[in-house]
Design a protein around this motif. Sequence first.
Motif, PDB file in Angstrom:
ATOM      1  N   GLN A   1      23.534  52.320   9.715  1.00 14.65           N
ATOM      2  CA  GLN A   1      25.199  51.711  10.026  1.00 14.65           C
ATOM      3  C   GLN A   1      25.455  50.520   9.573  1.00 14.65           C
ATOM      4  N   THR A   2      24.311  49.772   9.597  1.00 12.47           N
ATOM      5  CA  THR A   2      24.751  48.212   9.091  1.00 12.47           C
ATOM      6  C   THR A   2      24.740  48.249   7.582  1.00 12.47           C
ATOM      7  N   LEU A   3      23.843  49.080   6.790  1.00 12.66           N
ATOM      8  CA  LEU A   3      23.641  49.179   5.381  1.00 12.66           C
ATOM      9  C   LEU A   3      25.060  49.899   4.994  1.00 12.66           C
ATOM     10  N   ASP A   4      25.584  50.757   5.587  1.00 15.75           N
ATOM     11  CA  ASP A   4      26.837  51.366   5.248  1.00 15.75           C
ATOM     12  C   ASP A   4      28.190  50.604   5.134  1.00 15.75           C
ATOM     13  N   LEU A   5      28.113  49.640   6.209  1.00 19.04           N
ATOM     14  CA  LEU A   5      29.134  48.616   6.460  1.00 19.04           C
ATOM     15  C   LEU A   5      29.380  47.920   5.488  1.00 19.04           C
TER      16      LEU A   5
ATOM     17  N   GLN B   1      27.810  47.924   2.270  1.00 17.79           N
ATOM     18  CA  GLN B   1      27.847  48.462   1.205  1.00 17.79           C
ATOM     19  C   GLN B   1      29.277  48.684   0.822  1.00 17.79           C
ATOM     20  N   ARG B   2      30.140  48.808   2.086  1.00 17.69           N
ATOM     21  CA  ARG B   2      31.642  49.397   1.825  1.00 17.69           C
ATOM     22  C   ARG B   2      32.422  47.805   1.608  1.00 17.69           C
ATOM     23  N   GLU B   3      31.963  46.834   2.267  1.00 17.95           N
ATOM     24  CA  GLU B   3      32.385  45.433   2.073  1.00 17.95           C
ATOM     25  C   GLU B   3      32.165  44.848   0.853  1.00 17.95           C
TER      26      GLU B   3
END
Length: 291
Positions: free
Chosen positions: A92-96, A98-100
Amino acid sequence: MPRTTNLHLVSDSTGETLNSLSRATLARFEDPHVIQHRWFLVRSRFQLEQVLEGIQAEPGPVVFTLADKSLRHSLEEFCGRLGVTSLSVLDQTLDLLQREIGEAAKEKRAAQHVLDADYFRRIDAMHYVLAHDDGQGTAGIAEADACLVGVSRSSKTPTCFYLANRGIKAANVPIVPGAPLPVELENPPCPIIGLTIEVNALLEIRRHRLKLIGTGGVRQDATDYVDPEAVKAEILAARRLCTARGWPVIDVTRRSIEETAATVLQLMEAWHARSAPPGTPHGANQGPPAR
């Protein structure tokens, strides 16, 4: 009888992230009956097979950090067949991020342990702490990122070593009754932070230390080192000294080393913010980053 839970921690690195996470989460439970099975440095198919055998023998939730897609897929598939829950804690942290950030993260195992500039900064900081522990090499305070002061046995040394692991060069200087402080602290180039502790807690620590090292034939109750009134006066004098010098003080009595170090880092940031030239953006020139 409380239910016992098997918790499997699986990592392709040293497991530092998973250990910290498990400590933080299990501390929220009153009396958890959790058996932790640690499977670290899992980087090959053979090593993963051993992990799978362990999970099958003692089923329980699996928390993991695996960068290798093949190993990760095998672990998740096996857990699905076995009917146990698996969770990749960084997803979840990586996904966040990557989006930002707008960039895909690299599939790089043990990324936090590569031999980069941060790694060598931590090693350099560790060497610094060894050379500047307990008032040694006071001339080197000019190179420090922070300096801790306090009475003997107020956790200065372990806090400095913890900070060194974050890349912080921390010197420590004991406040000894009747002894002058180093002249280097008159106009310090870094934040000076005092550590204090309650009298009874300090007495217990000092008495235990005397038992370990021996007292050279001197009765414990006959030395100022463990005399309640003398210790009380020593702590009070140290606090007054810090107040007179404008040094912030942390009471370590009920704090872990990690909590004390976190407060030191906050005070360091505040010191750099006050010392920065007017108009400097917040966060700029804040000294070495906390790792």
